[in-house]
Design a protein around this motif. Sequence first.
Motif, PDB file in Angstrom:
ATOM      1  N   ASP A 472       0.825  -1.208   0.000  1.00 35.56           N
ATOM      2  CA  ASP A 472       0.000   0.000   0.000  1.00 35.56           C
ATOM      3  C   ASP A 472       0.863   1.264   0.000  1.00 35.56           C
ATOM      4  OD1 ASP A 472      -2.205  -1.595   0.015  1.00 35.56           O
ATOM      5  OD2 ASP A 472      -2.662  -1.354   2.147  1.00 35.56           O
ATOM      6  N   ARG A 473       1.920   1.238   0.798  1.00 33.43           N
ATOM      7  CA  ARG A 473       2.791   2.421   0.859  1.00 33.43           C
ATOM      8  C   ARG A 473       3.427   2.685  -0.506  1.00 33.43           C
ATOM      9  NH1 ARG A 473       6.996   1.769   5.656  1.00 33.43           N
ATOM     10  NH2 ARG A 473       7.649   3.818   4.894  1.00 33.43           N
ATOM     11  N   VAL A 474       3.910   1.634  -1.147  1.00 36.89           N
ATOM     12  CA  VAL A 474       4.620   1.807  -2.413  1.00 36.89           C
ATOM     13  C   VAL A 474       3.661   2.235  -3.522  1.00 36.89           C
ATOM     14  CG1 VAL A 474       5.972   0.623  -4.185  1.00 36.89           C
ATOM     15  CG2 VAL A 474       6.431   0.189  -1.773  1.00 36.89           C
ATOM     16  N   ILE A 475       2.462   1.657  -3.552  1.00 39.71           N
ATOM     17  CA  ILE A 475       1.497   2.020  -4.593  1.00 39.71           C
ATOM     18  C   ILE A 475       1.163   3.507  -4.524  1.00 39.71           C
ATOM     19  CG2 ILE A 475      -0.923   1.770  -5.274  1.00 39.71           C
ATOM     20  CD1 ILE A 475       0.701  -0.447  -6.379  1.00 39.71           C
ATOM     21  N   LYS A 476       0.993   4.035  -3.314  1.00 40.63           N
ATOM     22  CA  LYS A 476       0.681   5.460  -3.174  1.00 40.63           C
ATOM     23  C   LYS A 476       1.827   6.322  -3.694  1.00 40.63           C
ATOM     24  CE  LYS A 476      -2.204   4.609   0.893  1.00 40.63           C
ATOM     25  NZ  LYS A 476      -2.274   4.714   2.347  1.00 40.63           N
ATOM     26  N   LYS A 477       3.042   5.925  -3.356  1.00 36.53           N
ATOM     27  CA  LYS A 477       4.201   6.689  -3.815  1.00 36.53           C
ATOM     28  C   LYS A 477       4.345   6.590  -5.331  1.00 36.53           C
ATOM     29  CE  LYS A 477       6.603   5.864   0.552  1.00 36.53           C
ATOM     30  NZ  LYS A 477       6.669   7.291   0.948  1.00 36.53           N
ATOM     31  N   TYR A 478       4.076   5.409  -5.840  1.00 39.37           N
ATOM     32  CA  TYR A 478       4.152   5.214  -7.285  1.00 39.37           C
ATOM     33  C   TYR A 478       3.143   6.109  -8.005  1.00 39.37           C
ATOM     34  CZ  TYR A 478       3.471   2.988 -11.790  1.00 39.37           C
ATOM     35  OH  TYR A 478       3.327   2.764 -13.129  1.00 39.37           O
ATOM     36  N   ASP A 479       1.935   6.185  -7.474  1.00 40.03           N
ATOM     37  CA  ASP A 479       0.912   7.027  -8.107  1.00 40.03           C
ATOM     38  C   ASP A 479       1.369   8.477  -8.206  1.00 40.03           C
ATOM     39  OD1 ASP A 479      -0.831   4.909  -8.439  1.00 40.03           O
ATOM     40  OD2 ASP A 479      -1.853   5.246  -6.542  1.00 40.03           O
ATOM     41  N   TYR A 480       1.968   8.967  -7.128  1.00 41.62           N
ATOM     42  CA  TYR A 480       2.413  10.358  -7.141  1.00 41.62           C
ATOM     43  C   TYR A 480       3.586  10.566  -8.101  1.00 41.62           C
ATOM     44  CZ  TYR A 480       4.286  14.826  -5.652  1.00 41.62           C
ATOM     45  OH  TYR A 480       4.758  16.110  -5.649  1.00 41.62           O
ATOM     46  N   ASP A 481       4.599   9.720  -7.986  1.00 35.08           N
ATOM     47  CA  ASP A 481       5.775   9.880  -8.845  1.00 35.08           C
ATOM     48  C   ASP A 481       5.440   9.703 -10.317  1.00 35.08           C
ATOM     49  OD1 ASP A 481       7.320  10.369  -6.674  1.00 35.08           O
ATOM     50  OD2 ASP A 481       8.748   8.739  -7.002  1.00 35.08           O
ATOM     51  N   SER A 482       4.588   8.729 -10.603  1.00 40.37           N
ATOM     52  CA  SER A 482       4.245   8.486 -12.005  1.00 40.37           C
ATOM     53  C   SER A 482       3.505   9.668 -12.602  1.00 40.37           C
ATOM     54  CB  SER A 482       3.403   7.217 -12.133  1.00 40.37           C
ATOM     55  OG  SER A 482       2.139   7.398 -11.549  1.00 40.37           O
ATOM     56  N   SER A 483       2.694  10.328 -11.788  1.00 42.09           N
ATOM     57  CA  SER A 483       1.998  11.517 -12.270  1.00 42.09           C
ATOM     58  C   SER A 483       2.988  12.631 -12.578  1.00 42.09           C
ATOM     59  CB  SER A 483       0.984  11.980 -11.211  1.00 42.09           C
ATOM     60  OG  SER A 483       0.372  13.179 -11.606  1.00 42.09           O
ATOM     61  N   THR A 484       3.947  12.828 -11.685  1.00 43.39           N
ATOM     62  CA  THR A 484       4.963  13.860 -11.900  1.00 43.39           C
ATOM     63  C   THR A 484       5.771  13.581 -13.161  1.00 43.39           C
ATOM     64  OG1 THR A 484       5.143  14.169  -9.509  1.00 43.39           O
ATOM     65  CG2 THR A 484       6.941  15.016 -10.854  1.00 43.39           C
ATOM     66  N   VAL A 485       6.152  12.347 -13.333  1.00 41.85           N
ATOM     67  CA  VAL A 485       6.968  11.956 -14.487  1.00 41.85           C
ATOM     68  C   VAL A 485       6.183  12.133 -15.775  1.00 41.85           C
ATOM     69  CG1 VAL A 485       8.011   9.976 -15.627  1.00 41.85           C
ATOM     70  CG2 VAL A 485       8.478  10.396 -13.234  1.00 41.85           C
ATOM     71  N   ARG A 486       4.926  11.733 -15.764  1.00 40.87           N
ATOM     72  CA  ARG A 486       4.117  11.851 -16.978  1.00 40.87           C
ATOM     73  C   ARG A 486       3.927  13.296 -17.392  1.00 40.87           C
ATOM     74  NH1 ARG A 486      -1.451   9.819 -16.539  1.00 40.87           N
ATOM     75  NH2 ARG A 486      -0.849   9.575 -14.377  1.00 40.87           N
ATOM     76  N   LYS A 487       3.619  14.156 -16.443  1.00 47.16           N
ATOM     77  CA  LYS A 487       3.394  15.565 -16.781  1.00 47.16           C
ATOM     78  C   LYS A 487       4.659  16.190 -17.373  1.00 47.16           C
ATOM     79  CE  LYS A 487       1.741  16.667 -12.739  1.00 47.16           C
ATOM     80  NZ  LYS A 487       1.170  17.433 -11.624  1.00 47.16           N
ATOM     81  N   ARG A 488       5.800  15.836 -16.810  1.00 47.69           N
ATOM     82  CA  ARG A 488       7.042  16.362 -17.358  1.00 47.69           C
ATOM     83  C   ARG A 488       7.269  15.842 -18.778  1.00 47.69           C
ATOM     84  NH1 ARG A 488      11.154  14.996 -13.372  1.00 47.69           N
ATOM     85  NH2 ARG A 488      10.021  16.537 -12.126  1.00 47.69           N
ATOM     86  N   PHE A 489       6.948  14.580 -18.988  1.00 47.68           N
ATOM     87  CA  PHE A 489       7.093  14.004 -20.328  1.00 47.68           C
ATOM     88  C   PHE A 489       6.189  14.714 -21.331  1.00 47.68           C
ATOM     89  CE2 PHE A 489       5.251  10.915 -23.370  1.00 47.68           C
ATOM     90  CZ  PHE A 489       6.374  10.683 -24.136  1.00 47.68           C
ATOM     91  N   PHE A 490       4.941  15.007 -20.944  1.00 49.52           N
ATOM     92  CA  PHE A 490       4.013  15.684 -21.856  1.00 49.52           C
ATOM     93  C   PHE A 490       4.532  17.081 -22.211  1.00 49.52           C
ATOM     94  CE2 PHE A 490       0.554  13.045 -19.642  1.00 49.52           C
ATOM     95  CZ  PHE A 490       0.756  11.992 -20.513  1.00 49.52           C
ATOM     96  N   ARG A 491       5.028  17.803 -21.208  1.00 51.64           N
ATOM     97  CA  ARG A 491       5.548  19.145 -21.484  1.00 51.64           C
ATOM     98  C   ARG A 491       6.711  19.089 -22.473  1.00 51.64           C
ATOM     99  NH1 ARG A 491       5.950  19.882 -15.146  1.00 51.64           N
ATOM    100  NH2 ARG A 491       3.780  20.304 -14.636  1.00 51.64           N
ATOM    101  N   GLU A 492       7.613  18.169 -22.226  1.00 54.46           N
ATOM    102  CA  GLU A 492       8.806  18.101 -23.071  1.00 54.46           C
ATOM    103  C   GLU A 492       8.485  17.602 -24.477  1.00 54.46           C
ATOM    104  OE1 GLU A 492      10.981  15.650 -20.464  1.00 54.46           O
ATOM    105  OE2 GLU A 492      11.792  17.308 -19.293  1.00 54.46           O
ATOM    106  N   ALA A 493       7.526  16.670 -24.568  1.00 53.53           N
ATOM    107  CA  ALA A 493       7.131  16.186 -25.889  1.00 53.53           C
ATOM    108  C   ALA A 493       6.489  17.308 -26.704  1.00 53.53           C
ATOM    109  CB  ALA A 493       6.173  15.003 -25.744  1.00 53.53           C
ATOM    110  N   LEU A 494       5.617  18.074 -26.069  1.00 54.57           N
ATOM    111  CA  LEU A 494       5.001  19.210 -26.776  1.00 54.57           C
ATOM    112  C   LEU A 494       6.055  20.222 -27.192  1.00 54.57           C
ATOM    113  CD1 LEU A 494       1.806  19.771 -24.573  1.00 54.57           C
ATOM    114  CD2 LEU A 494       1.884  18.867 -26.898  1.00 54.57           C
ATOM    115  N   LEU A 495       7.011  20.463 -26.312  1.00 57.90           N
ATOM    116  CA  LEU A 495       8.077  21.394 -26.651  1.00 57.90           C
ATOM    117  C   LEU A 495       8.912  20.864 -27.808  1.00 57.90           C
ATOM    118  CD1 LEU A 495       9.128  24.102 -25.532  1.00 57.90           C
ATOM    119  CD2 LEU A 495      10.751  22.807 -24.156  1.00 57.90           C
TER     120      LEU A 495
END
Length: 808
Positions: A472-495
């Motif tokens: 449970d602890r790891v899944i919560k952390k994964y959800d947060y980190d994966s969201s951060t990583v994805r948003k950064r990827f979207f910004r850079e891909a658009l750029l």
Amino acid sequence: MGDVISSHLDEAKQEMITARTREVMGRFGRLYEQQYAVALFNKVRFDIEGGGGPQAQLLQRKIPLENRSIFSGSLFQYLENKKWRNRFLFIPDSYNINYYDSKASHDRRLHPKGSISCAGYKVLTSMEQYLDLFSNILPGMKAKEGSSPFLKCATQFPLILWHPYAHHYYFCVVTEKEQQKWHAVLQDCVRHANDGLSEEDKVQTPAFTDAVRLYRQAQGHFGTWEMMCGQPAQILSNLVMEGLLPELRELISPRLKGKLHEKQRNWMLISDAVYSLVQGQCQAQYEAVLQKCEAACSSLEASIRTDVDQIITSKEYVTNKIREVVLPKAEKLLKVSIQPYIGSILDALMEPTSRGFSEVRDVFFGELVDMSKNTLNEGTKETVAQHMDKISMLAFHPVKMQSCYEKVEPLSLEGLQQRFDVSSPSVFVQRAQILMREQMDHAVYTFEQILHQCLESQGTEDLCKTIQRCQDRVIKKYDYDSSTVRKRFFREALLQIFLPYMLKQLSPSCASELPRFQELIFEDFSRFIVVGNIFEDVVLHSIMKDIMLAVKEAAVQRRHNLYRDSIVLSSSDPNLHLLGDNPSIDWAGAGEDTEGEGGEAQKRRRTKQVVSMIQVEGSPGLPNESYKEVPGVNDIAEEEQKDGDGEENSDGKASVDKNGSASPKALVNQSGLSNSRVLKEEEANKEQGQTKVPMKAGSDAQSASAEEEKAKGGDSQSMMEEPPPSSQEVSEKVFPPPSPPEEISSGAPETAPESLPKEMSGFPLPPQDSGFQSPTSDGAVAEDEEDEEEDVNRSTASPQPGEVHPEG
């Protein structure tokens, strides 16, 4: 074959090749020296001023593949004498493919017959795909329907490594299952080799990528470039071949003799010979340029540190002057040609990427469910260690990760590629897949460390509940980190899509006005302040605000499953990060002494493969002889042995020396634009002005709704803000009262109840820093304060820190 090459590559043509290579490397060298000084200034400034983004929640393994190789097995390789031979392939942690005459040759630690660096290759599984690509290389030489190709495959399951310039490799296997496994492994080798240059070097990498990008822009190529992959010498060779090969083709192709398939085969040999010649010359000339820059590095850095404030002030003054000229034109272009397309391109990127990250979550969760089920039968540390030894390398198991990678492959920018000069969406697909693998490994490693700590303090009592709490602890952390990583990827891909287009449109009208700004720069500072870089910075900042806003708006939509930027979980579990300095856990043999007499041999014995072997040693190859003229399917014997996970295996081990560790590299922009610093500073600026409100991760969706979402294709996923199911609820769903518990094989992944994995893994993940180290490394565009306040207001209903990590 040497006759073919020597007859078409005579001394005159070799001199032409050398002259073209020297010309390209001369231009590149001048750009590299210029960008080296700029990159060094940016590094020194960053070291002084600092910066950074949101703190990651998951731990990161220092040496991911320590004491591991990727794969080995036997298959058939096509040789130049038109015969097939049984080969033993071994893939170490470097992801280079080494091939031997036999497994015995490998075990005796003999040199391989050859080694393949997969940068720039494509993995093909049919002759039709191969011939289609070949016909594009030699236009006007298309085969007639029904004509025989120069290569007759020994079986109906080929595996071909295709490169636009280098040697092609032909393999085949006997069964479709073998083909699928080898295809996944070879694709992983290509993916790793194409990942770009390491971002750990803050000077050489941005200087190199910017120099390559500026060289291509001078040739009129502003968009993404598929061949920006491999080591510097390979990239520079691709740069030379991009212009050289069409010229050679016009000279040589009319002189090729024989039937069509002979012409194709001869051209492939000629192209490979030219590529090898060019690569050797590029390597030597690049090393000379690099040595010259490094020799001047100390004096340059001393000059920067002496006058850093004056350099920054001068650069800001020139930037403001250029902004007055460029910004009105950029904003007009942005409004007419960019803004209408941001939303559609972002949707095209988000949907498959989110599905891929969601699948990573599902696969990770499913492995832990299997582990928990099996501990019901025998809850001992030895049982846990056996399962963790397999799970520890889950991220690097290309077969198990294949379902995750496949979710991203439908990514398509059809209709927009031509407009914005995007050569292929594969640039973005491979980057997303690398980020998925990194996040999986972070999640697995974090789970390892937490579980090991719990087992050390609590023993094996209530083992299933302990696994559930750690999960449970790891899944919560994964959800947060994966969201951060994805948003950064979207910004850079658009750029990466829009910035080259804007530069291409604005450069003709601005080029005549830029030289006059050079007069505003002191001569002593001119090495560190380049007007062309400032121009690109201004254009980049003009579009960043729209990109940041588009991703921010997408983050609040339920279907995208992204955390809002105003929700920051920094230091939410500070004790966990103390484990980050711990060495990797050897679940297979913790505490074994590998030092002293026989220690090296024992270490080699402990070296394991991430993926099990397909064929055991001793299985018959071709009957009676190593060579045979194009054998039929029935002539190739197959002998398989199943291991615990239902995969063919011998002993799962290989006796090899460690060739060095190859951890997943940080993202380097495939097109050469480097903007990671802009985005990191942007996030840092946002973080300083925001209220840190932690957020719940998880889902309280019922089984019926999960199945309904599954029926809809998984596009609609539960919101992150909904409270997660408790570990007790999860255990009740996954583990019915143990009466009597079923015996489950240690490795066979058994599907958990359909509703549960959907509930637990509905959250897709975000990609990390996409490696655009921007031409403008000064800072980023600050977001509107009103948007910040709205995000904070929307997040005030979020739970308190105690609710986020109850077990922490």
